[in-house]
Motif scaffolding. Structure first.
Motif, PDB file in Angstrom:
ATOM      1  N   ILE A  35     -16.148   2.828  -2.202  1.00  0.00           N
ATOM      2  CA  ILE A  35     -16.559   2.377  -3.537  1.00  0.00           C
ATOM      3  C   ILE A  35     -15.563   1.344  -4.076  1.00  0.00           C
ATOM      4  N   TYR A  36     -14.282   1.603  -3.897  1.00  0.00           N
ATOM      5  CA  TYR A  36     -13.262   0.663  -4.359  1.00  0.00           C
ATOM      6  C   TYR A  36     -13.478  -0.716  -3.735  1.00  0.00           C
ATOM      7  N   LEU A  37     -13.653  -0.770  -2.430  1.00  0.00           N
ATOM      8  CA  LEU A  37     -13.799  -2.061  -1.750  1.00  0.00           C
ATOM      9  C   LEU A  37     -15.048  -2.808  -2.220  1.00  0.00           C
ATOM     10  N   ILE A  38     -16.147  -2.111  -2.366  1.00  0.00           N
ATOM     11  CA  ILE A  38     -17.392  -2.743  -2.812  1.00  0.00           C
ATOM     12  C   ILE A  38     -17.244  -3.279  -4.239  1.00  0.00           C
ATOM     13  N   SER A  94      -4.714   3.079  -8.635  1.00  0.00           N
ATOM     14  CA  SER A  94      -5.083   4.468  -8.343  1.00  0.00           C
ATOM     15  C   SER A  94      -5.280   4.748  -6.857  1.00  0.00           C
ATOM     16  N   ILE A  95      -5.530   3.707  -6.054  1.00  0.00           N
ATOM     17  CA  ILE A  95      -5.662   3.931  -4.614  1.00  0.00           C
ATOM     18  C   ILE A  95      -4.401   3.508  -3.862  1.00  0.00           C
ATOM     19  N   GLY A  96      -3.375   3.088  -4.590  1.00  0.00           N
ATOM     20  CA  GLY A  96      -2.090   2.792  -3.974  1.00  0.00           C
ATOM     21  C   GLY A  96      -1.818   1.331  -3.680  1.00  0.00           C
ATOM     22  N   GLY A  97      -2.591   0.427  -4.257  1.00  0.00           N
ATOM     23  CA  GLY A  97      -2.387  -1.008  -4.030  1.00  0.00           C
ATOM     24  C   GLY A  97      -1.397  -1.598  -5.001  1.00  0.00           C
ATOM     25  N   THR A  98      -0.150  -1.276  -4.825  1.00  0.00           N
ATOM     26  CA  THR A  98       0.903  -1.607  -5.774  1.00  0.00           C
ATOM     27  C   THR A  98       1.062  -3.107  -6.020  1.00  0.00           C
ATOM     28  N   PHE A 109       0.832  -1.204   0.000  1.00  0.00           N
ATOM     29  CA  PHE A 109       0.000   0.000   0.000  1.00  0.00           C
ATOM     30  C   PHE A 109       0.865   1.251   0.000  1.00  0.00           C
ATOM     31  N   ASP A 110       0.663   2.080  -1.011  1.00  0.00           N
ATOM     32  CA  ASP A 110       1.364   3.358  -1.142  1.00  0.00           C
ATOM     33  C   ASP A 110       0.354   4.464  -0.830  1.00  0.00           C
ATOM     34  N   SER A 111       0.394   4.977   0.381  1.00  0.00           N
ATOM     35  CA  SER A 111      -0.589   5.961   0.824  1.00  0.00           C
ATOM     36  C   SER A 111      -0.497   7.296   0.095  1.00  0.00           C
ATOM     37  N   SER A 112       0.592   7.540  -0.605  1.00  0.00           N
ATOM     38  CA  SER A 112       0.743   8.828  -1.292  1.00  0.00           C
ATOM     39  C   SER A 112      -0.343   9.054  -2.343  1.00  0.00           C
ATOM     40  N   LYS A 113      -0.863   7.967  -2.905  1.00  0.00           N
ATOM     41  CA  LYS A 113      -1.931   8.100  -3.901  1.00  0.00           C
ATOM     42  C   LYS A 113      -3.169   8.744  -3.279  1.00  0.00           C
ATOM     43  N   LEU A 114      -3.542   8.309  -2.090  1.00  0.00           N
ATOM     44  CA  LEU A 114      -4.698   8.885  -1.407  1.00  0.00           C
ATOM     45  C   LEU A 114      -4.351  10.219  -0.749  1.00  0.00           C
ATOM     46  N   ASP A 115      -3.111  10.375  -0.310  1.00  0.00           N
ATOM     47  CA  ASP A 115      -2.697  11.646   0.288  1.00  0.00           C
ATOM     48  C   ASP A 115      -2.897  12.805  -0.680  1.00  0.00           C
TER      49      ASP A 115
END
Length: 116
Positions: free
Chosen positions: A33-36, A67-71, A7-13
């Motif tokens: 929305i992503y999780l669902i 796009s949400i950081g899940g590399t 997880f790369d939090s910079s995407k959401l930051d």
């Protein structure tokens, strides 16, 4: 693979200052929305019988996950999208999907808990 690579939090930051239509932190809506939607697509991917369906689901998952950081998970979806896989290879990768999705889901929830 470490959690930092998952997880790369910079995407959401980057979205920290944005609000949704209810004036709430946009990151919460995006993650929800992503999780669902990802759970639905992962189910579709696992039950797919043809390579086209696998490729389409994996492509959508690859893009949204990146796009949400899940590399790490995005890289697995890329393999599923681009490679014609034998059933045993698909089964092995879908086990990796389950593991990395759970890690990412936990990381996202932890991130949001500490962001609010």
């Amino acid at each position: 693979m470490s959690d930092a690579e998952d997880f790369d939090s910079s995407k959401l930051d980057e979205l920290k200052e944005y609000k949704d239509e209810h004036n709430q932190d946009l990151r919460f809506s995006i993650v929800e929305i992503y999780l669902i939607e990802s759970k639905k697509l992962i189910h579709q991917l696992k039950n797919a019988k043809d390579s086209n369906t696998i490729s389409q689901a994996a492509h959508s998952l690859k893009s949204s996950t990146a796009s949400i950081g899940g590399t790490a998970l995005s890289n697995i979806f890329e393999k599923l999208e681009t490679q014609a896989l034998a059933d045993s290879e698909k089964a092995a990768l879908t086990k990796e999907v389950d593991l990395h999705f759970l890690k990412l889901e936990n990381s996202l929830k932890h991130y949001l808990k500490n962001s609010g």
